[in-house]
Design a protein around this motif. Structure first.
Motif, PDB file in Angstrom:
ATOM      1  N   THR A   1       0.536  -0.829  -0.203  1.00  0.00           N
ATOM      2  CA  THR A   1       0.294   0.239  -0.008  1.00  0.00           C
ATOM      3  C   THR A   1       0.752   1.446   0.395  1.00  0.00           C
TER       4      THR A   1
ATOM      5  N   THR B   1      -2.213   6.869  -5.414  1.00  0.00           N
ATOM      6  CA  THR B   1      -2.895   6.891  -5.368  1.00  0.00           C
ATOM      7  C   THR B   1      -3.300   8.275  -4.488  1.00  0.00           C
TER       8      THR B   1
ATOM      9  N   HIS C   1       2.546   1.908  -3.904  1.00  0.00           N
ATOM     10  CA  HIS C   1       1.410   2.338  -4.139  1.00  0.00           C
ATOM     11  C   HIS C   1       1.579   4.061  -4.842  1.00  0.00           C
ATOM     12  N   MET C   2       1.551   4.277  -2.584  1.00  0.00           N
ATOM     13  CA  MET C   2       1.593   5.939  -2.198  1.00  0.00           C
ATOM     14  C   MET C   2       2.603   6.476  -2.820  1.00  0.00           C
TER      15      MET C   2
END
Length: 100
Positions: A40, A49, A43-44
């Protein structure tokens, strides 16, 4: 305390941020002893995102409970373990801390 903070796409920095405090009777403050970045966070980091500058990364913490609110019944000061658990654990993921 120091934290890894998202500053821009593919750019992070270690910054001093305010120490956590109890805000509600159901809160617990955990002194983080180690943390990991996961997919996660990547992805940032890659800009896939809506992460905004100031977002503190890393949500796989381990630590020691430093303080608990009056309504907390499942952990006690000095307890070691995951930095997040229980019904309110997802609150951080919905409203993560931001630090400029």
């Amino acid at each position: 305390m120091r934290a890894v903070v998202y500053t821009d796409v593919r750019t992070v920095a270690v910054r001093e941020v305010p120490d956590a405090t109890l805000e509600a009777e159901t809160d617990a403050v955990v002194r983080i002893t180690s943390a990991a970045l996961c997919g996660t966070d990547l992805h940032m980091y890659d800009g896939r995102t809506s992460a905004e500058p100031g977002l503190v990364l890393g949500h796989e913490p381990l630590g020691v409970v430093q303080d608990v609110g009056s309504a907390v019944q499942t952990v006690r000061r000095g307890t070691a373990g995951p930095g997040r658990r229980g019904p309110g654990a997802a609150q951080h993921d919905r409203h993560p801390p931001r630090h400029p």
